[in-house]
Write an enzyme that holds these catalytic residues in place. Structure first.
Site, short mmCIF file in Angstrom:
data_model
loop_
_atom_site.label_atom_id
_atom_site.label_comp_id
_atom_site.label_asym_id
_atom_site.label_seq_id
_atom_site.Cartn_x
_atom_site.Cartn_y
_atom_site.Cartn_z
N GLY A 180 39.37 106.46 19.65
CA GLY A 180 38.28 107.04 18.90
C GLY A 180 37.22 105.99 18.59
O GLY A 180 37.47 104.78 18.68
N CYS A 181 36.03 106.47 18.24
CA CYS A 181 34.91 105.56 18.01
C CYS A 181 35.12 104.73 16.75
O CYS A 181 35.02 103.50 16.79
CB CYS A 181 33.61 106.35 17.94
N TYR A 182 35.41 105.39 15.63
CA TYR A 182 35.67 104.63 14.40
C TYR A 182 36.83 103.66 14.59
O TYR A 182 36.73 102.48 14.23
CB TYR A 182 35.97 105.57 13.23
#
Lengths: 352, 352, 352, 352
Positions: free
Chosen positions: A160-162
């Site tokens: 995921g990005c976060y």
């Protein structure tokens, strides 16, 4: 406009091209994959898939790709024969089925292959996993931390990005044994929420508007904690609060940590830890801003301290659609194919 | 356009108007003061001052005020006679001199009257204080917390924008005795940095750009800590990191606190604490977003929890130029004059 | 981060690289040149120049270029020996001197080499030309219209951003003999105004703000008219009004023309005229939006009609810093070196 | 927060309040009506209606209105008894029915009462008119041009946003007999498109994106032409092209006209024509920018010339939701009730 495709072919070494398929290419991460791979000297985007858009040219969906010679196919009616690798950008729960149907290499941009334990997945995403039996042969795809495992895998769960921004920001300390409090306050542009229409993403609402969301309950928290555990061998608790800001791209994470070492020691630790990493830029001065990494695969990281309150503060920045999604996916693909890791990814941020 | 001023006069009760002066009216907080006071039924902006702009009509500096009948005067050549109250929006260190020259009521929008101790001021702002002997008769101007002292004061130190959002977010807990860890991660629109030109505020740089700044060293940290101490009688350490986001107005603060009570208890505590406050809206559900308070004097506050990591998370939102500056200044002025506190401030946010 | 430069060298064919210098590389067009040329397989940025920044690494000015191994030199103390081509991004009036000092190929991104007649230049820019004797050997650099002349030139006057969008939008009709009224209403992002600080470009002022500027007197009007004259052999009057909008990049031009032919005829004319041009995309349906060309060297053009008022309306869109500046400059450089025109420029727009 | 409503009541003169209803109050113009009327000393918003939201408090739809004591009612189940005036913000074709059911004063913010001729309406909006028999008793509601007729009307057709900016920009010349070419190029923020979700209004698409839309076919063209005809008594052709820009609010119109008089004559004409109008500000210098009128009911107008091409260029600016919708609607309401026209509307723009 003419002969775009001819040019592309002539600038590539025809005959050695890996054939790539993208399932769910109608979203932002799909568009970035297409755009990045267009310049990849060893690959060609052979097929793009979207059930709802089957038969439409890519430029109907992405007018900026006008002139590009690609048409959506229906993934449910295709056997993916001839493809060397499949990128999956499909809804939660749907990736397992594709990973079973296609026997070649798979990079899933969703969450389905990010957990070893399908029960954690089910609890987090509220779905049954489509192929729990495949989880053991999948690797969590942050190349800087799990390079060798990725190379040996058939399936990669692209992070995921976060989590990418937070895990890379914490890894040097976690590997050194840090097990204190972790509070991560992240800011994100809106593209992370994808193309789906919503009141929260309506321009007149979102512009000039910002604040936290999903406070205390974002799905990325278990992903972050499990990845840190795989680095240290012990469990970690992370307080994670994401914030939406009125920008298209970018994530910055501000991570609050106990001051277990001096600022100088921490700076040396980070510089040393990432010294051989092409995409990680450990900065020593100035502010870390999202713009410095936009439209690139770089991660900028800097360590600060709050002496009076005895804290270390780590800040990291990425482009959520590149290092936080499609760029990292291509980086993983390069690893799977044994190509130089930065192939097609060695571009600098656009400014301004 | 005609007779704007005539109309304004006729809609006010002539004869009972307080005469207001604004020194340093050339900036954003000055413009907001002029705009808000234009609608105040009991006040008139009698004089606006700016040394560099003396002699210029206000609409040369703020073209949106075209039609408004105000001309800048030179504050160094004026004795402020006839004025009932002076707002000061001047550089750090300059307010003391004005507070000595003008014997009437003074509301300083800068930091010069926010500390009781001039040494903390000097250490924080790197300047000698212009009138340390006046600090004892000045009050820190958050009406919701220090209402009675403000009413009795000649001089009010109007709080900083970040501190307003954080102190109001913490006050109920601090008053109850909380003395644990406090980490405040704030987001702000750019107008807090004022009109001064800088590379960081150049549109092409700032747009699509965000991240933390002054990590571990922002001047508002001592202000927050001193205000909390005046509420609890004991010292507090606050980790405060501000972030700039590409928006004009607004501040949200996300404050991480130990879970010293249950979420329900905290929600009741906050609802009870602020139940008589017009401008504080304790919310019970949904997200707290800056847009919900823009162009208003409201503070929205909501308490959340992260059960798995045992934290309470408090989020507050204000318009940095209104509740964070000029609106709160007018609220303080209303108190000083014995007027209803929300006079000229009972407007709702503009949407979208 | 490590070995960035090593990688770059190894992905280029060392030994055949043209050595490029950029004078005035401290601005936005300089940054885009550096970024684009970084990926050019036949060129290397050998020197970057800025008098005021001499001695500083490029990443001090452009933090996004952290890791790039370039340092500013002082152009007044250099003889440019060893360079094959010099890009000039210098203030009006300064390019002539460089074009005299350096005997190799020169591409000027300013206005100094856009006019054949130095008196028009002087009247438009209020300066004496630095090298009027060189104007005859300079060519106006729109490759799609003046390709053969450019190839044969030593000096190229790279066009203005607005003129590029308007001239390419009008060329097919002008070449066909159109000599009626021309009204061009253009919208631009703010980066066209460069890095110089100004109240108009201050984020809090510019954001949520738009409108026309320099109505009836923009410097690009004579440039547009002269270029059209060079296409048709007769003079043209153009009414040109630029508008600033709160975006970083992009230009769209909406051009109002008499309906001298039917919409179908016009569509065929444009499609035929540009059928061999890689960078011009003649569209047949939908809206022309700036985002469809951002971060690319494409020009999107579409013809519309207003039947009830008997007008043709032509809309064109470019990225002002790429096709409107640095991308077109590299396109011109490719022509001068006999390279494929789209080398290092065949990238698609980033979306979103 | 407490007693908001109590305060509001006490600051109004209870007993003389007009009771207002708003049908379709769930959109942006409804929200602006509620917000403006909240401060109107002679009116109270007695009922707000929305079929789909019946029973919900207003703050569920507009969280910024938290604390406001209004609940949506179902307009199909109400006889509007007790109301003095009904604002209609309903879909095209639906207003006629309400104007028949309610016998009091009606101000329609849609297009249903903007045309005298129901066939032009039907052709333009593709619908049958709901009450063609009422069109003769309706007046087109630009107070500055049709004040006396409005006062005498039961029904007011509140103008479109683009038409308001263009008609007020042209009126002085049209009244003087101008019958030459008219080309109007308008820019608008996105709120004009309302709250309905669409790909074009998705933040990540709309931000950093701009360009023309509905070229040659916007529904506002007939409205503009008919209004001009009612001023001059003769037909006019208007070329109108709207452009979307990435801002929430504001419209600027740039109008190209033959130079039938000198710039000085035109400037005097405009100054004289609007000299008694509170809301029209004829400017003599500088740029006309949307920000100068945002959050106000002002119209800024300035005349320019392009001497070399023999054109006059008129620029006007409004806030599309205030003078372009809800503010002008309240202005019309004030006229219908015989109140001072600027009641509750004499606020200056917020800056920045």
């Amino acid at each position: 406009m003419h002969d775009c495709c001819i040019m592309v072919k002539t600038t590539r070494e025809v005959g050695t091209l890996y054939k790539i398929g993208i399932v769910g290419a109608s979203g932002y991460t799909g568009a970035e994959l297409i755009r990045i791979l267009h310049h990849h000297p060893k690959c060609t985007v052979a097929k793009i898939y979207s059930r709802s858009l089957a038969g439409q040219p890519v430029s109907d969906v992405f007018p900026g790709f006008f002139g590009m010679d690609l048409v959506f196919s229906d993934p449910t009616e295709d056997d993916f024969s001839g493809l060397d690798l499949l990128f999956l950008a499909v809804p939660a729960g749907a990736a397992g089925e594709y990973a079973k149907r296609f026997k070649g290499k798979v990079i899933d941009l969703g969450a389905d292959f990010r957990f070893k334990d399908h029960e954690i997945y089910s609890k987090t995403y509220g779905k049954q996993h489509g192929a729990p039996e495949l989880l053991q042969e999948a690797t969590y795809g942050i190349p800087e931390l799990f390079r060798d495992q990725i190379k040996a895998s058939r399936i990669v769960g692209n992070p995921g990005c976060y989590p990418t921004s937070i895990i890379l920001g914490l890894a040097p300390l976690i590997k050194t044994g840090y097990d204190g409090e972790i509070i991560a306050s992240s800011l994100s542009g809106t593209s992370g929420a994808g193309k789906a229409l919503s009141d929260a993403q309506h321009f007149a609402h979102r512009d000039e508007n910002f604040g936290p969301y999903k406070v205390g309950c974002h799905r990325h928290t278990p992903e972050i904690e499990k990845a840190l555990e795989s680095l240290s061998g012990k469990p970690h608790k992370v307080v994670f609060v994401p914030h939406l800001v009125p920008a298209i791209r970018g994530i910055t994470s501000t991570i609050y940590i106990d001051r277990v070492m001096s600022l100088n020691e921490a700076k040396q630790l980070y510089a040393e830890f990432y010294k051989d990493e092409f995409f990680v830029r450990v900065k020593d001065a100035g502010d870390v801003e999202s713009k410095n990494v936009l439209h690139s695969n770089f991660v900028d990281i800097q360590v600060y301290e709050d002496l009076h309150a005895d804290k270390l503060i780590i800040v990291s920045a990425i482009d959520n659609l590149i290092k936080g999604a499609s760029g990292q996916a291509v980086q993983n693909m390069n690893l799977l194919f044994g190509l130089p890791e930065h192939t097609a990814l060695d571009f600098y941020p656009a400014y301004p």
